[in-house]
Design a protein around this motif. Structure first.
Motif, short mmCIF file in Angstrom:
data_model
loop_
_atom_site.label_atom_id
_atom_site.label_comp_id
_atom_site.label_asym_id
_atom_site.label_seq_id
_atom_site.Cartn_x
_atom_site.Cartn_y
_atom_site.Cartn_z
N TRP A 55 0.77 -1.21 -0.16
CA TRP A 55 0.09 0.19 0.09
C TRP A 55 0.82 1.28 0.06
CZ3 TRP A 55 -0.29 4.12 3.66
CH2 TRP A 55 -1.14 4.95 3.37
N ALA A 56 1.84 1.15 0.83
CA ALA A 56 2.68 2.43 0.94
C ALA A 56 3.54 2.75 -0.25
CB ALA A 56 3.79 2.32 2.20
N GLU A 57 4.09 1.65 -0.97
CA GLU A 57 4.53 1.53 -2.34
C GLU A 57 3.91 2.41 -3.42
OE1 GLU A 57 7.54 -0.93 -5.20
OE2 GLU A 57 5.89 -2.06 -3.68
N THR A 58 2.51 1.87 -3.43
CA THR A 58 1.58 2.36 -4.33
C THR A 58 1.43 3.99 -4.02
OG1 THR A 58 0.39 0.38 -4.49
CG2 THR A 58 -0.80 2.11 -5.06
N GLU A 59 0.90 4.48 -2.80
CA GLU A 59 1.03 5.54 -2.53
C GLU A 59 2.10 6.72 -2.72
OE1 GLU A 59 -1.71 7.44 -0.86
OE2 GLU A 59 -2.85 5.56 -1.38
N LEU A 60 3.24 6.15 -2.39
CA LEU A 60 4.68 6.71 -2.93
C LEU A 60 4.67 7.06 -4.23
CD1 LEU A 60 6.86 5.42 -0.29
CD2 LEU A 60 6.10 7.76 -0.54
N ASN A 61 4.58 5.93 -5.27
CA ASN A 61 4.40 6.11 -6.77
C ASN A 61 3.36 7.18 -7.10
OD1 ASN A 61 6.42 4.30 -6.74
ND2 ASN A 61 4.98 2.24 -7.27
N ASP A 62 2.21 7.18 -6.35
CA ASP A 62 1.03 7.98 -6.87
C ASP A 62 1.68 9.61 -6.65
OD1 ASP A 62 -0.33 6.09 -7.63
OD2 ASP A 62 -1.72 5.92 -6.08
N LEU A 63 2.22 9.76 -5.21
CA LEU A 63 2.85 10.98 -5.05
C LEU A 63 3.98 11.41 -5.86
CD1 LEU A 63 2.54 10.73 -0.92
CD2 LEU A 63 1.15 12.01 -2.46
N GLU A 68 5.70 15.02 -9.93
CA GLU A 68 5.99 15.46 -11.40
C GLU A 68 5.29 16.24 -12.10
OE1 GLU A 68 7.11 11.91 -13.12
OE2 GLU A 68 8.87 11.16 -11.46
N GLU A 69 3.92 16.06 -12.10
CA GLU A 69 2.88 16.82 -12.79
C GLU A 69 2.84 18.22 -12.20
OE1 GLU A 69 -0.60 14.49 -12.56
OE2 GLU A 69 -0.01 12.62 -13.56
N THR A 70 2.74 18.31 -10.87
CA THR A 70 2.67 19.56 -10.28
C THR A 70 3.95 20.40 -10.71
OG1 THR A 70 1.57 18.46 -8.62
CG2 THR A 70 2.47 20.72 -8.30
N GLU A 71 5.18 20.00 -10.58
CA GLU A 71 6.31 20.80 -11.09
C GLU A 71 6.28 21.19 -12.41
OE1 GLU A 71 9.58 18.07 -10.06
OE2 GLU A 71 9.75 18.56 -7.89
N GLU A 72 5.88 20.14 -13.20
CA GLU A 72 5.71 20.70 -14.87
C GLU A 72 4.62 21.76 -14.84
OE1 GLU A 72 6.61 20.88 -18.40
OE2 GLU A 72 7.66 19.79 -17.07
N ARG A 73 3.53 21.74 -14.28
CA ARG A 73 2.56 22.89 -14.27
C ARG A 73 3.01 24.00 -13.70
NH1 ARG A 73 -2.68 20.54 -11.53
NH2 ARG A 73 -3.61 22.79 -12.34
N LEU A 74 3.79 23.98 -12.55
CA LEU A 74 4.39 25.21 -11.86
C LEU A 74 5.36 25.81 -12.97
CD1 LEU A 74 5.07 24.13 -8.04
CD2 LEU A 74 3.56 25.92 -8.95
N LYS A 75 6.22 24.98 -13.87
CA LYS A 75 7.12 25.59 -14.43
C LYS A 75 6.48 26.43 -15.61
CE LYS A 75 10.71 22.24 -14.08
NZ LYS A 75 11.55 20.79 -14.83
N LYS A 76 5.40 25.82 -16.39
CA LYS A 76 4.48 26.54 -17.13
C LYS A 76 4.09 27.80 -16.61
CE LYS A 76 3.60 22.36 -19.90
NZ LYS A 76 2.63 21.45 -20.36
N ALA A 77 3.35 27.73 -15.30
CA ALA A 77 2.75 28.90 -14.88
C ALA A 77 3.72 29.96 -14.52
CB ALA A 77 2.01 28.53 -13.53
N ARG A 78 5.00 29.61 -14.19
CA ARG A 78 5.87 30.60 -14.05
C ARG A 78 6.49 31.40 -15.25
NH1 ARG A 78 8.75 26.76 -9.87
NH2 ARG A 78 7.88 27.41 -8.08
N LEU A 79 6.50 30.50 -16.23
CA LEU A 79 6.99 30.90 -17.68
C LEU A 79 5.73 31.87 -18.26
CD1 LEU A 79 8.92 30.98 -19.94
CD2 LEU A 79 7.64 28.99 -20.73
N ARG A 80 4.60 31.63 -17.79
CA ARG A 80 3.51 32.40 -18.28
C ARG A 80 3.31 33.71 -17.56
NH1 ARG A 80 -2.96 31.32 -17.85
NH2 ARG A 80 -3.57 32.75 -19.23
#
Length: 93
Positions: A55-63, A68-80
């Motif tokens: 369970w913990a491994e699955t949760e960590l993979n999801d996190l 990664e998705e959030t960091e990418e979105r933040l990069k795009k938002a900062r650039l914009r």
């Protein structure tokens, strides 16, 4: 029918089996008591732990995926934001 020679061989094999055979027999006969006395773990004890780790491994993979998705979105938002600041002549903080 088992011959006399085979019986004698089996008898001496049983006697000369030595300590490993005696230890195996003792452990087989007294295993529940030994588990309780020495607080030994059994396979059933590890099932819950194993499922918790899965369970913990699955949760960590999801996190990690979310991070990664959030960091990418933040990069795009900062650039914009930088582009908008440049376009409208506004200085960001």
């Amino acid at each position: 029918m088992v011959g006399v020679g085979e019986r004698i061989t089996a008898y001496f094999r049983e006697l000369t089996g030595g300590n490993p055979r005696k230890i195996d027999r003792y452990i087989s006969e007294h295993l529940p008591e030994l588990i309780d006395t020495h607080r030994l773990s059994t396979k059933n004890d590890f099932i819950d732990i194993d499922s918790s780790f899965n369970w913990a491994e699955t949760e960590l993979n999801d996190l990690d995926s979310w991070k990664e998705e959030t960091e990418e979105r933040l990069k795009k938002a900062r650039l914009r934001m930088e582009r908008l600041e440049l376009k409208y002549g506004v200085e960001g903080k």
